[in-house]
Design an enzyme around this catalytic site. Structure first.
Site, PDB file in Angstrom:
ATOM      1  CD  GLU A  10     -36.088   6.685  19.071  1.00 40.27           C
ATOM      2  OE1 GLU A  10     -35.375   7.588  18.947  1.00 40.27           O
ATOM      3  OE2 GLU A  10     -37.875   6.875  19.092  1.00 40.27           O
TER       4      GLU A  10
ATOM      5  CB  THR B 105     -28.850   1.725  27.764  1.00 45.27           C
ATOM      6  OG1 THR B 105     -30.193   2.337  28.781  1.00 45.27           O
ATOM      7  CG2 THR B 105     -29.619   1.124  26.258  1.00 45.27           C
TER       8      THR B 105
ATOM      9  CE  LYS C 281     -30.855   5.542  26.972  1.00 45.12           C
ATOM     10  NZ  LYS C 281     -31.942   3.952  26.998  1.00 45.12           N
TER      11      LYS C 281
END
Length: 329
Positions: A278, A245, A188
């Site tokens: 990330e 997200t 994601k």
């Protein structure tokens, strides 16, 4: 439920937020690697670097003492709140037979391993699992309604996660599919960068919906190839976390995509963000795992090529749109 000793290893935004949420009902120690940061947080009752908007409760203990953290881990539950790059080190430092959940989302750079694969390799003695789902740290720390999923093959660990964190504002679901939950949490972030790029280029809401939907298809294909269950990707750690997200204003990965679309380099985008995103670090590893398994992930590939400077964002979108038509299934 009786109070449960909890140590949260990592005083970033998410580790701090979860420690704040749990400290209302349990004795919680928030461990920081940096002694100066720990001392400042204890004195000011504020994590000024990562969560400046939130006052830390007096009941929350803060320390940089590794021995103190290990002692709590022996008594109750350890929660690893480091980035994915720190998971291996944090697991290695836990006492024998400890019970642990990790919050980090991604594939480990270099090895390409997910969290459960790292734990199986270096600490098979641990009772372990993952806590994931659609959650911005600030909202959790403020006590705004949030739902997460605790996933482990150890059913009793999932029950312990509910005991630790389930409350009026934080709802904990359980799952026996840690692979699917981890894949959802990793992929994601990559899709959020893609959606941020599309929104930064003002491609419209139709394009955003298409990217999220086809991103979910890529996530599911990779997850199934790694042994996950399809239904996991329609849950909190799949569709839920992807939507949050990819569209939420607090999303770091989305912010990276928006800045790339505006002409910033990756280094400039990360510098402006000031935090770890990330997806930037895991995108190449996601693509590497997919290729090794023969899984097609065109959106992920486009994001990787933009991040590595081989494609401009506009060109990446054009190439995705130029792909041949195919069955949606």
């Amino acid at each position: 439920m009786p109070p449960l000793p909890i140590v949260v290893l990592g005083a970033g935004a998410w580790g701090t937020a979860l420690a704040v949420a749990a400290a209302a009902r349990h004795p919680v120690l928030l461990w920081a690697r940096d002694a100066a940061q720990a001392a400042e947080m204890a004195a000011t009752r504020c994590n000024r670097r990562y969560l400046p908007e939130v006052t830390l409760p007096e009941a929350l203990r803060i320390s940089a003492d590794a021995a103190e953290a290990a002692a709590v881990a022996e008594q109750g539950l350890a929660v690893i709140g480091s980035p994915m790059s720190g998971l291996r080190e944090r697991l290695a430092a836990l006492p024998a037979g400890a019970t642990v959940l990790w919050l980090c989302k991604g594939f480990e750079a270099g090895s390409g391993a997910l969290g459960h694969e790292i734990a199986s390799e270096i600490r098979p003695d641990l009772r372990c699992g993952v806590l994931s789902g659609p959650s911005f740290a600030l909202e959790v720390a403020r006590g705004q309604p949030t739902a997460l999923v605790a996933a482990s093959l150890d059913e009793s660990l999932c029950t312990l996660a509910v005991q630790a964190f389930h409350s009026d504002s934080l709802r904990i679901y359980t799952s026996s599919d840690p692979v699917g939950v981890e894949v959802g949490g990793a992929v994601k972030n990559v899709m959020a960068i893609a959606t941020g790029i599309a929104d930064g280029l003002a491609l419209g809401l139709n394009a955003r919906a298409a990217l999220i939907t086809r991103g979910l298809a890529e996530m599911t294909r990779l997850g199934l190839a790694l042994g996950a269950r399809a239904e996991t990707f329609m849950g909190l750690s799949g569709l839920g976390d992807l939507v949050l997200t990819a569209t939420g204003a607090l999303s770091r990965n989305r912010q990276v995509g928006l800045r790339l679309a505006q002409g910033a380099s990756v280094a400039q985008a990360l510098a402006a963000l000031g935090h770890v995103a990330e997806g930037v670090y895991s995108a190449g590893t996601v693509l590497q795992r997919a290729r090794a398994l023969g899984v097609e992930m065109p959106i992920t590939q486009a994001v990787v090529e933009v991040l590595e400077g081989r494609l401009a964002p506009v060109r990446a979108v054009a190439l995705l749109m130029a792909r041949e038509s195919r069955s949606e299934a």
